[in-house]
Design an enzyme around this catalytic site. Structure first.
Site, PDB file in Angstrom:
ATOM      1  N   THR A  59       0.838  -1.209   0.000  1.00 25.09           N
ATOM      2  CA  THR A  59       0.000   0.000   0.000  1.00 25.09           C
ATOM      3  C   THR A  59       0.874   1.260   0.000  1.00 25.09           C
ATOM      4  O   THR A  59       0.626   2.203  -0.745  1.00 25.09           O
ATOM      5  CB  THR A  59      -0.959  -0.013   1.203  1.00 25.09           C
ATOM      6  OG1 THR A  59      -1.710  -1.215   1.154  1.00 25.09           O
ATOM      7  CG2 THR A  59      -1.916   1.159   1.180  1.00 25.09           C
ATOM      8  N   LYS A  86       8.774   9.174  20.232  1.00 17.42           N
ATOM      9  CA  LYS A  86       9.052   9.984  21.431  1.00 17.42           C
ATOM     10  C   LYS A  86       7.762  10.455  22.089  1.00 17.42           C
ATOM     11  O   LYS A  86       7.778  11.315  22.962  1.00 17.42           O
ATOM     12  CB  LYS A  86       9.913  11.196  21.053  1.00 17.42           C
ATOM     13  CG  LYS A  86      11.255  10.831  20.461  1.00 17.42           C
ATOM     14  CD  LYS A  86      12.046  12.101  20.147  1.00 17.42           C
ATOM     15  CE  LYS A  86      13.269  11.795  19.302  1.00 17.42           C
ATOM     16  NZ  LYS A  86      13.800  13.008  18.660  1.00 17.42           N
ATOM     17  N   ARG A 108      -2.000   5.509   7.523  1.00 18.29           N
ATOM     18  CA  ARG A 108      -2.434   4.191   7.997  1.00 18.29           C
ATOM     19  C   ARG A 108      -2.252   4.191   9.499  1.00 18.29           C
ATOM     20  O   ARG A 108      -1.229   4.657  10.012  1.00 18.29           O
ATOM     21  CB  ARG A 108      -1.559   3.098   7.363  1.00 18.29           C
ATOM     22  CG  ARG A 108      -1.781   1.758   8.008  1.00 18.29           C
ATOM     23  CD  ARG A 108      -1.215   0.626   7.221  1.00 18.29           C
ATOM     24  NE  ARG A 108      -2.036   0.342   6.061  1.00 18.29           N
ATOM     25  CZ  ARG A 108      -1.963  -0.810   5.377  1.00 18.29           C
ATOM     26  NH1 ARG A 108      -1.111  -1.742   5.746  1.00 18.29           N
ATOM     27  NH2 ARG A 108      -2.742  -1.011   4.331  1.00 18.29           N
ATOM     28  N   HIS A 136     -10.596   0.518   4.384  1.00 13.79           N
ATOM     29  CA  HIS A 136      -9.382   0.656   3.575  1.00 13.79           C
ATOM     30  C   HIS A 136      -9.917   1.000   2.176  1.00 13.79           C
ATOM     31  O   HIS A 136      -9.982   0.157   1.290  1.00 13.79           O
ATOM     32  CB  HIS A 136      -8.643  -0.684   3.594  1.00 13.79           C
ATOM     33  CG  HIS A 136      -7.282  -0.680   2.986  1.00 13.79           C
ATOM     34  ND1 HIS A 136      -6.762   0.393   2.297  1.00 13.79           N
ATOM     35  CD2 HIS A 136      -6.324  -1.635   2.961  1.00 13.79           C
ATOM     36  CE1 HIS A 136      -5.538   0.082   1.887  1.00 13.79           C
ATOM     37  NE2 HIS A 136      -5.252  -1.140   2.272  1.00 13.79           N
TER      38      HIS A 136
END
Ligand code: NCD
Length: 311
Positions: A59, A86, A108, A136
């Site tokens: 993808t 982080k 995503r 999707h």
């Protein structure tokens, strides 16, 4: 016709006309890659950022290629190698990417609804490349494009989706899109892998592939999403494979021109046998190629392109 939307997050809220506009726009986009110079200028000067919080090969590469073929500048951000590690929030990361000049963010994310949330906080377009178990949309669109290309139509076809329907965003996007375009959709899986009330989406449910395989025009085979199951929802992978794995024995009574599809990544020997994956009826590789065309169409339309102006 113009696509008057900021984002592409789901097929659930698109109209049949909007879905058809994307599929029709993908046809001339596919012609672009048969040329010696596989590039066309509509997105020149635009910046497309791939923001991926989950692993992906096909993808991400497909979106990157689609953007490059339209002459956009592309940047890839993988969550593992960025400030996200982080502890930066999704919204702060999105705002930073926008401040750096992104026009389109392709994202995503493991959580359903994440692209929707980010869309409310940034002006740039968001394309959902898969959010949790929700949708999707470009996979659903490329599956529909491939069916239409091979069968000449979608309306009236019988499409079976077999596998982990419960955790599959691919299944949900296919169900929304195919039913809007007039296909008859059925899902085939153990009861534990079927979402409650799925019939309300207009699909029929089967618990044995043999009950329906002979009537299907298309079979779309899905991977077991082990990473999304908290506990195994069936006795063992061997047993799943024995009952639901699609192999040549199960296809013995199938139509001669049954189209065999899989979004990838395939687990050969579990949901699909190697001979079925490599059979002449399988269009798995064409799905990948068509994915680039469909994603070019989506990028083009979201950037304000009109279907009559593609060269
Ligand atoms: C699918 C996904 O990530 O939802 N794959 C893909 O986009 N190529 C299906 C899957 O992971 O099984």
């Amino acid at each position: 016709m113009k696509f008057n939307r900021k984002d592409l997050i789901e097929l659930e809220t698109l109209t049949r006309e909007e879905i058809e506009l994307i599929l029709d726009t993908a046809i001339p986009m596919k012609d672009v890659f048969t040329r010696t110079v596989k590039k066309t200028p509509p997105l020149r000067g635009k910046t497309v950022v791939n923001l991926f919080y989950e692993p992906s090969t096909r993808t991400r590469i497909s979106f990157e290629l689609a953007a490059k073929r339209l002459s956009a500048d592309t940047i890839n951000i993988a969550a593992k190698a960025s400030s996200i590690e982080k502890g930066e929030s999704l919204i702060d990361t999105g705002r930073t990417v926008q401040a750096l000049g992104a026009d389109i963010i392709i994202m995503r994310h493991p959580h359903s609804g994440a692209p929707h949330l980010l869309s409310k906080h940034v002006k740039c377009s968001i394309i959902n490349a898969g959010d949790g178990t929700h949708e999707h949309p470009t996979q659903g669109l490329l599956d529909m494009y491939t069916i239409r290309e091979k069968k000449g139509r979608i309306k009236g076809l019988k499409v079976g989706i077999v596998g982990d329907i419960l955790h599959s965003r691919v299944a949900r996007s296919n169900i929304w899109g195919l039913t809007k375009l007039g296909a008859e959709v059925c899902v085939i899986a153990p009861a534990t892998l079927i979402p409650r009330d799925i019939e309300k989406l207009g699909v029929s449910v089967y618990h044995r592939p043999e009950e329906i395989i002979g009537e299907l025009d298309v079979i779309n085979i899905l991977r077991i999403q082990k990473e999304r199951q908290k506990e195994l929802l069936f006795p063992s992978l061997e047993e799943y494979s024995f009952v639901f794995g699609v192999d040549s024995t199960k296809l013995a009574g199938a139509k001669k021109d049954l189209l065999i599809m899989h979004p990838g990544p395939m687990n050969r020997g579990i949901e699909i046998s190697s001979d079925v994956a490599d059979s002449p009826n399988s269009v798995v590789d064409q799905q990948v190629t068509n994915g680039v065309a469909v994603r070019m169409a989506v990028l083009y339309l979201l950037s304000g392109g009109k279907d009559e102006n593609i060269t």
